[in-house]
Design an enzyme around this catalytic site. Sequence first.
Site, PDB file in Angstrom:
ATOM      1  N   SER A 199     -27.148 -34.793 -40.442  1.00 17.72           N
ATOM      2  CA  SER A 199     -26.904 -35.819 -39.429  1.00 17.72           C
ATOM      3  C   SER A 199     -26.396 -35.192 -38.140  1.00 17.72           C
ATOM      4  CB  SER A 199     -25.876 -36.843 -39.944  1.00 17.72           C
ATOM      5  OG  SER A 199     -26.363 -37.564 -41.043  1.00 17.72           O
TER       6      SER A 199
ATOM      7  N   GLY B  78     -30.156 -40.012 -39.712  1.00 19.22           N
ATOM      8  CA  GLY B  78     -28.759 -39.678 -39.478  1.00 19.22           C
ATOM      9  C   GLY B  78     -27.835 -40.822 -39.852  1.00 19.22           C
ATOM     10  N   LYS B  79     -26.707 -40.491 -40.441  1.00 13.46           N
ATOM     11  CA  LYS B  79     -25.672 -41.491 -40.760  1.00 13.46           C
ATOM     12  C   LYS B  79     -24.671 -41.471 -39.612  1.00 13.46           C
ATOM     13  CE  LYS B  79     -22.781 -43.008 -44.654  1.00 13.46           C
ATOM     14  NZ  LYS B  79     -23.448 -44.308 -44.858  1.00 13.46           N
ATOM     15  N   VAL B  80     -24.948 -42.301 -38.622  1.00 12.98           N
ATOM     16  CA  VAL B  80     -24.279 -42.215 -37.319  1.00 12.98           C
ATOM     17  C   VAL B  80     -23.363 -43.414 -37.102  1.00 12.98           C
ATOM     18  CG1 VAL B  80     -24.669 -42.055 -34.834  1.00 12.98           C
ATOM     19  CG2 VAL B  80     -26.235 -40.937 -36.411  1.00 12.98           C
TER      20      VAL B  80
END
Length: 304
Positions: free
Chosen positions: A63, A157-159
């Site tokens: 990410s 992505g873990k945003v």
Amino acid sequence: MAIKTEKIWMDGKLVDWNKARVHVLTHTLHYGLGVFEGIRCYKTAKGSAIFRLDEHIDRLFRSAHIFMMKIPFSKKEIRNAVIQTIKANKLKECYIRPLVYIGYGEMGLYSRNNPINVAVAVWPWGAYLGDKGIKHGIRIKVSSFIRHHVNIDMTRGKVCGYYVNSQIAKFEAKACGYDEALLLDTEGYVSEGTGENIFIVRNNVIKTTPLTSILEGITRESIIQIARDVKLPVQEERFTRDELYIADEAFFTGTAAEVTPIREVDGRQIGSSSPGKITKQVQSLFFDTVKGKNKRYESWLTRI
């Protein structure tokens, strides 16, 4: 709600919970660019064990890479930080939140000269969608908000900022009396929940949405492997909301949600309106795995 623990790891040091603070002009607080993970540690007969720690750390770094954030620690250092923080707080079971964020420095959208900071917090956290939800299933609503288009935001992505989308979808669902929301993608196909991947069962076949506009869930991948290992057929393909309506069974997966059955969607009963046979089988296999009762997946556990 987070239950206060003793220590939080911040940039290489354990600090007191009440002293784990950042400046009000911390960049991520204003513009939302940060990456994080959700991980669980479970109590087992052989002590505490973190579920798929290395895979979560790998995703954290992926990410950050997508968004050109260089984490100033190695994967090994972050891994050790997670273990150190759990031990420092003397927890047998907990939720783990590593966070990588852009720190205090220049304001404005270009932040390349700002520091990259890292924190790891842990706290006790039960069933995210409730113990009753785990046992009896939840009611969900298809949201009027859609999942981000892949050319607007990069969905691998873990945003931090992505979860504004999830929050407003959940606010809407809760206001309408439901437990959780389900988002469609930009073409109208089922995508995912506000923080969960979704599976349905039709004619004894498990189906889940492909990696087109969803987060590549680690629990999702685990469930696919567990199901296939017991010869349950699993397909990754798109499906519409009306196919969900006529599914025999449905369930959410995620680190927080674990395996939560879905008993109703938009006022429509799913199957018998109680967790189905396959859902209960998969759920049982999952909990046996994270509790260290299934030796087949011992490599998924980091014992501490």
